[in-house]
Design a protein around this motif. Structure first.
Motif, PDB file in Angstrom:
ATOM      1  N   SER A 114       0.846  -1.188   0.000  1.00 54.32           N
ATOM      2  CA  SER A 114       0.000   0.000   0.000  1.00 54.32           C
ATOM      3  C   SER A 114       0.882   1.239   0.000  1.00 54.32           C
ATOM      4  O   SER A 114       2.040   1.200   0.412  1.00 54.32           O
ATOM      5  N   GLU A 115       0.342   2.354  -0.447  1.00 48.07           N
ATOM      6  CA  GLU A 115       1.115   3.584  -0.515  1.00 48.07           C
ATOM      7  C   GLU A 115       1.193   4.263   0.849  1.00 48.07           C
ATOM      8  O   GLU A 115       0.268   4.194   1.652  1.00 48.07           O
ATOM      9  N   ASP A 116       2.320   4.930   1.092  1.00 52.73           N
ATOM     10  CA  ASP A 116       2.507   5.765   2.283  1.00 52.73           C
ATOM     11  C   ASP A 116       2.228   5.019   3.581  1.00 52.73           C
ATOM     12  O   ASP A 116       1.466   5.478   4.433  1.00 52.73           O
ATOM     13  N   VAL A 117       2.859   3.852   3.731  1.00 48.82           N
ATOM     14  CA  VAL A 117       2.631   3.073   4.952  1.00 48.82           C
ATOM     15  C   VAL A 117       3.816   3.107   5.909  1.00 48.82           C
ATOM     16  O   VAL A 117       3.638   2.951   7.123  1.00 48.82           O
ATOM     17  N   LYS A 118       5.042   3.330   5.388  1.00 46.75           N
ATOM     18  CA  LYS A 118       6.188   3.383   6.281  1.00 46.75           C
ATOM     19  C   LYS A 118       6.096   4.619   7.168  1.00 46.75           C
ATOM     20  O   LYS A 118       5.785   5.708   6.708  1.00 46.75           O
ATOM     21  N   GLY A 119       6.351   4.422   8.439  1.00 46.71           N
ATOM     22  CA  GLY A 119       6.208   5.500   9.400  1.00 46.71           C
ATOM     23  C   GLY A 119       4.809   5.635   9.939  1.00 46.71           C
ATOM     24  O   GLY A 119       4.565   6.398  10.878  1.00 46.71           O
TER      25      GLY A 119
ATOM     26  N   VAL B 255      10.714   3.319  19.474  1.00 45.71           N
ATOM     27  CA  VAL B 255       9.513   3.768  18.779  1.00 45.71           C
ATOM     28  C   VAL B 255       8.378   3.818  19.781  1.00 45.71           C
ATOM     29  O   VAL B 255       8.190   2.903  20.583  1.00 45.71           O
ATOM     30  N   THR B 256       7.632   4.925  19.742  1.00 44.47           N
ATOM     31  CA  THR B 256       6.453   5.110  20.584  1.00 44.47           C
ATOM     32  C   THR B 256       5.321   5.590  19.697  1.00 44.47           C
ATOM     33  O   THR B 256       5.503   5.793  18.485  1.00 44.47           O
ATOM     34  N   GLU B 257       4.166   5.829  20.303  1.00 47.84           N
ATOM     35  CA  GLU B 257       3.027   6.259  19.501  1.00 47.84           C
ATOM     36  C   GLU B 257       3.224   7.660  18.928  1.00 47.84           C
ATOM     37  O   GLU B 257       2.551   8.033  17.964  1.00 47.84           O
ATOM     38  N   THR B 258       4.154   8.428  19.481  1.00 45.08           N
ATOM     39  CA  THR B 258       4.457   9.742  18.914  1.00 45.08           C
ATOM     40  C   THR B 258       5.077   9.613  17.541  1.00 45.08           C
ATOM     41  O   THR B 258       4.739  10.338  16.605  1.00 45.08           O
ATOM     42  N   GLU B 259       6.011   8.652  17.387  1.00 44.53           N
ATOM     43  CA  GLU B 259       6.675   8.449  16.103  1.00 44.53           C
ATOM     44  C   GLU B 259       5.892   7.517  15.180  1.00 44.53           C
ATOM     45  O   GLU B 259       6.005   7.629  13.959  1.00 44.53           O
ATOM     46  N   LEU B 260       5.119   6.617  15.739  1.00 43.54           N
ATOM     47  CA  LEU B 260       4.448   5.591  14.935  1.00 43.54           C
ATOM     48  C   LEU B 260       2.973   5.533  15.300  1.00 43.54           C
ATOM     49  O   LEU B 260       2.594   4.956  16.330  1.00 43.54           O
ATOM     50  N   PRO B 261       2.094   6.122  14.498  1.00 42.75           N
ATOM     51  CA  PRO B 261       0.673   6.196  14.816  1.00 42.75           C
ATOM     52  C   PRO B 261       0.013   4.845  15.070  1.00 42.75           C
ATOM     53  O   PRO B 261      -0.966   4.771  15.822  1.00 42.75           O
ATOM     54  N   ALA B 262       0.525   3.782  14.458  1.00 41.33           N
ATOM     55  CA  ALA B 262      -0.090   2.470  14.643  1.00 41.33           C
ATOM     56  C   ALA B 262      -0.024   1.994  16.096  1.00 41.33           C
ATOM     57  O   ALA B 262      -0.745   1.078  16.495  1.00 41.33           O
ATOM     58  N   LEU B 263       0.847   2.618  16.899  1.00 42.21           N
ATOM     59  CA  LEU B 263       0.968   2.234  18.313  1.00 42.21           C
ATOM     60  C   LEU B 263      -0.054   2.917  19.206  1.00 42.21           C
ATOM     61  O   LEU B 263      -0.185   2.556  20.382  1.00 42.21           O
TER      62      LEU B 263
END
Length: 366
Positions: free
Chosen positions: A182-187, A211-219
């Motif tokens: 999928s497009e634009d998924v990294k990060g 990595v925390t939820e600040t850097e990675l929205p999936a968290l």
């Protein structure tokens, strides 16, 4: 300290043509259930395909070797997100999200899963639920219900539930094509945690990245964060403890070393060797120091930063350092420090002068 600290390797749960699945159990690592943590590991051989499944706990996967195509479908969503992850990548897998995994490479892919089991069916164990295969939901419901559910005749229903004899995974035919990423998924859906652009870089010593939820929205909402530590030979990861959260689980991804853990008894509660493939659970507030042996070592850890029962989640776990310019010693007033350590004002000044640098990673002394 109550439960004894132990270091354990995983037990094999399943092995098939497509790969193998391993898990750590509370029977051998009791702190997993006590602190509601979980750990497992998956190996997919080339062309290995892990059936769509979900877990009853939230976890973070870290790719130890190889690469893999992963499909993700959130609950109550018809959208499938496809990502390609490789060695050094971390991917959040929230509780209830369906995922499938395919190794389209020429070498084995290995991923370690560390997470929480506070709401799992069994505390300390990551329960998995398959949509297809020998352990799948459809097979369990039987042809009569499946026939009514999908408006099939009995023969069609039996074929649907029995055509896949595999259990966890299978090996697919060469040339099998899976969807493009999928497009634009990294990060957003995953992040590279083993990277030179780390949070802490010490020349000759190693790196620390998180990595925390600040850097990675999936968290967001998972109450988990991850840390990667690479130590060069004979370097030390300085003593630290988690000042919030409910515990952390540490996996030795590469190499070997020695870990010393100190709790509230003023003596080591654990002091021993750790090697590649071993896992250790640390309660919150205990302090741990790690010294790499000659060949260096890599650690991947997940911190359960949920404050259960208080109704909120800490974004980033707070590590309190026991050395360096951010240590507790720098914050204490002189009289408190002198009194606590029973030292003279002169020695107190000398001691503070030894805590002027960042000492999260300490290179070998020359």
């Amino acid at each position: 300290m109550g439960t004894k600290l132990v270091v354990e390797k995983a037990e094999m749960v399943y092995e098939g043509e497509g790969g193998a699945y391993y898990a750590w159990t509370p029977s051998k690592s009791p702190l997993l259930s006590e602190y509601k943590l979980g750990a497992s590991k998956c190996v997919l051989h080339p062309l290995g395909f892990a059936f769509p499944h979900f877990y009853d706990s939230s976890r973070i996967g870290y790719v130890l070797q190889g690469s893999c195509t992963v499909g993700l479908v959130a609950p109550n969503s018809s959208k499938e997100t496809v990502v390609v992850i490789k060695k050094g990548d971390a991917i959040p897998l929230p509780r209830g999200v369906v995922s499938w995994w395919f190794n389209g490479g020429n070498t084995d892919m290995t991923v370690i899963y560390l997470g929480e089991t506070a709401k799992a069916r069994v505390a300390g164990e990551m329960g998995y639920y398959f949509l297809a295969g020998h352990l799948g939901f459809l097979r369990g419901f039987g042809s009569d219900i499946v026939a009514k559910l999908f408006d099939l005749n009995n023969k069609e229903a039996k074929q649907l539930i029995s055509s896949q004899p595999g259990t966890f995974n299978v090996k697919l035919r060469n040339g099998t094509e899976f969807p493009s990423p999928s497009e634009d998924v990294k990060g957003k859906a995953y992040a590279t945690i083993d990277t030179p652009e780390a949070d802490v870089v010490v020349k000759g010593g190693g790196i620390i990245n998180s990595v925390t939820e600040t850097e990675l929205p999936a968290l967001v909402g998972m109450g988990l964060s991850a840390m990667f530590v690479r130590l060069e030979g004979k370097a030390m990861f300085a003593p630290s403890y988690v000042a919030n959260g409910t515990g952390r689980v540490i996996y030795v991804a590469k190499g070997s070393g020695r870990i010393r853990v100190v709790g509230n008894e003023g003596k080591p509660s654990f002091d021993g060797d750790v090697a590649e493939g071993e896992l250790m659970v640390l309660p919150h507030f205990v302090a741990a120091a790690v010294i790499a042996y000659e060949g260096g070592m890599e650690l991947f850890s997940v911190i359960n930063s949920s404050n259960m029962g208080l109704g909120f989640i800490f974004d980033r776990p707070i590590f309190e350092q026991l050395a360096g310019n951010m240590s507790i010693w720098k914050a204490l007033s002189s009289v408190v420090l002198q009194s606590a350590l029973n030292i003279s004002p002169e020695f107190e000044e000398f001691f503070k002068s030894k805590n002027t640098d960042g000492l999260m990673i300490i290179p070998p002394r020359k």
